[in-house]
Design an enzyme around this catalytic site. Structure first.
Site, mmCIF file in Angstrom:
data_model
loop_
_atom_site.group_PDB
_atom_site.id
_atom_site.type_symbol
_atom_site.label_atom_id
_atom_site.label_comp_id
_atom_site.label_asym_id
_atom_site.label_seq_id
_atom_site.Cartn_x
_atom_site.Cartn_y
_atom_site.Cartn_z
ATOM 1 N N TRP A 1 0.839 -1.082 -0.048
ATOM 2 C CA TRP A 1 0.004 -0.011 -0.262
ATOM 3 C C TRP A 1 0.811 1.270 0.116
ATOM 4 O O TRP A 1 1.947 1.311 0.815
ATOM 5 C CB TRP A 1 -0.824 0.069 1.314
ATOM 6 C CG TRP A 1 -1.943 1.228 1.457
ATOM 7 C CD1 TRP A 1 -2.677 1.714 0.383
ATOM 8 C CD2 TRP A 1 -2.230 1.792 2.672
ATOM 9 N NE1 TRP A 1 -3.456 2.633 1.044
ATOM 10 C CE2 TRP A 1 -3.219 2.718 2.228
ATOM 11 C CE3 TRP A 1 -1.463 1.522 3.861
ATOM 12 C CZ2 TRP A 1 -3.561 3.470 3.253
ATOM 13 C CZ3 TRP A 1 -2.098 2.537 4.927
ATOM 14 C CH2 TRP A 1 -3.166 3.539 4.744
ATOM 15 N N ASP B 1 -1.096 -5.176 9.038
ATOM 16 C CA ASP B 1 -2.117 -4.235 8.737
ATOM 17 C C ASP B 1 -3.345 -5.328 8.358
ATOM 18 O O ASP B 1 -3.310 -5.773 7.290
ATOM 19 C CB ASP B 1 -1.751 -3.387 7.458
ATOM 20 C CG ASP B 1 -2.646 -2.241 7.000
ATOM 21 O OD1 ASP B 1 -3.822 -2.281 7.678
ATOM 22 O OD2 ASP B 1 -2.116 -1.589 6.279
ATOM 23 N N LYS C 1 -13.499 -0.957 5.074
ATOM 24 C CA LYS C 1 -13.955 -1.733 3.877
ATOM 25 C C LYS C 1 -15.099 -2.764 4.441
ATOM 26 O O LYS C 1 -15.748 -2.951 3.862
ATOM 27 C CB LYS C 1 -12.891 -2.447 3.321
ATOM 28 C CG LYS C 1 -11.724 -1.788 2.974
ATOM 29 C CD LYS C 1 -12.004 -0.770 1.779
ATOM 30 C CE LYS C 1 -10.742 -0.054 1.143
ATOM 31 N NZ LYS C 1 -9.962 0.750 2.095
#
Length: 413
Positions: free
Chosen positions: A139, A221, A258
């Site tokens: 990311w 993460d 999300k």
């Protein structure tokens, strides 16, 4: 420094920082007037009509929260956040903690980005690692965050471009030979962003072995729990395995953007697992001090929604069904895109689209092909070739496939 002339500035010598590529892509898309334009850039779930989808579980929670909150609903939270949310977030991520309960420090954060930053700042200040190791690719904000807290960013191999799969041998070789004790290794808990390729369970065990042997600090993460496979426990397997070994201190950045669709509410948590309860108590003090300096305290509404969903059995079951619907639609779109490309006879191999998981697919498209798709097809994809599969639907997948096909034929691999 004193005053400066009105036609000058103390900031004139600053370098020009380009706009984040995700947001630059959005601006280009919004300025395009083509009727068939499609954006496959940002990680936002859309329904089959390309519309935002408010999860039914969230809608039910909204009503429940509205009906139960009192006049204190806009009061400040504690620095560590809304306690019922912090507890619920730990529960859904780790499951029963048992003897580890007092060794885990948890704070509510400004979504996953805030959790990543708070954790990075805390580790930089306290452990002073010589480097943080990110997957290549990762990311984009990971490197930004760790650079901002003054830790050198290094990379370990991850994506096998030739075979469009995980380069696990390269990954473990780098971690075994190039890392130093105390280095941080950043790991994606599930649905790796941007590749959509995850280690299997045996490979995760090997990564944990290396962290133990080399004295590395794992930093997970976890942005897509439940969203990747549709099973929230399965998607947390790697995190839980590292915890259950009982030999590793680590941190986990957790996001509900999300998996609950609470993008703008910025709902997240940071969890730091310490070797002792005494160390955890000290860590909480340092984390709270940093949090106080950054944001004082996190916001309430999203945390109330998330904790209501997790703690209410009926809403929790509804949320699990929502996860199945989202992950199922994305799996269907993966298959649809692959099938369309195969039907068109598009040069190249495309099975990796269906073997990858989560919101994103690392297509393997070249920058030249991506540029052609954007210019001629008005389909907006990041230069890396990563697409957000959630942006596909039954109405645009054929058009997207034909745009990819045309670009690949014009600019062969």
């Amino acid at each position: 420094m004193g005053s400066v002339p009105t036609d000058q500035s103390l900031f004139s010598s600053l370098s020009t920082i380009p706009l984040d590529p995700h947001y630059a892509l959005k601006e280009l898309f919004h300025s395009d007037t083509h009727p068939k334009k499609v954006i496959l850039g940002s990680g936002l779930y859309r329904d089959d009509n390309s519309k935002p989808w408010v999860l039914p579980s969230v809608q039910k929670a909204e009503k429940l929260v509205r009906d139960t909150v009192g006049s204190d609903r806009y009061e400040y939270l504690p620095i560590s956040g809304f306690a019922p949310f912090v507890s619920a977030a730990r529960q859904v991520l780790f499951g029963p903690l048992g003897d580890n309960e007092k060794k885990v420090v948890s704070l509510q954060t400004i979504s996953g980005t805030g959790a990543n930053f708070l954790g990075a700042r805390f580790i930089s200040d306290t452990l002073k690692p010589s480097a943080v190791w990110l997957s290549d690719p990762s990311w984009v904000n990971h490197a930004n965050i760790w650079g901002l807290v003054g830790v050198e960013v290094k990379q370990y191999p991850y994506w096998d471009a030739k075979n469009k799969s995980l380069n696990f041998e390269g990954m473990i070789h780098q971690l075994e030979t190039a890392t130093a004790p105390g280095d941080v290794v950043l790991l994606h808990a599930c649905a790796h962003n941007p590749t959509g390729v995850d280690p299997n369970k045996d490979q995760w065990r090997q990564v944990a072995d290396i962290c133990e042997k080399r004295g590395l600090f794992p930093f997970f993460d976890c942005a897509y729990q439940g969203f990747a496979s549709g099973d929230h426990a399965e998607d947390a397997w790697a995190v839980r395995h590292f915890l259950e070994r009982g030999t590793l201190e680590m941190a986990v950045a957790q996001s509900f953007s999300k998996n609950m669709g609470l993008y703008g509410e910025r709902v997240g948590a940071l969890h730091v697992i310490c070797g002792t309860s005494d160390a955890a108590a000290k860590a909480k003090g340092h984390l709270s001090r940093i949090q106080r300096g950054l944001i004082s305290q996190p916001p309430t509404t999203g945390a109330r929604l998330a904790s209501t969903i997790i703690s209410n059995a009926e809403l929790f079951d509804s949320w699990l069904a929502d996860l199945q619907e989202m992950s199922g639609r994305i799996k269907g779109m993966r298959k649809a895109l692959r099938d369309e490309l195969v039907a068109l006879g598009t040069p190249g191999r495309w099975d990796h689209i269906v073997t990858q998981i989560g919101m994103f697919s690392f297509t393997g498209l070249t920058p030249e092909q991506v540029a052609s798709i954007q210019e001629n097809g008005h389909v907006y994809i990041l230069k890396s070739g990563r697409i957000s599969v959630a942006g596909l639907n039954t109405k645009n997948v054929k058009y997207v496939a034909s745009s990819i096909d045309a670009a690949v034929r014009e600019h062969p691999f």
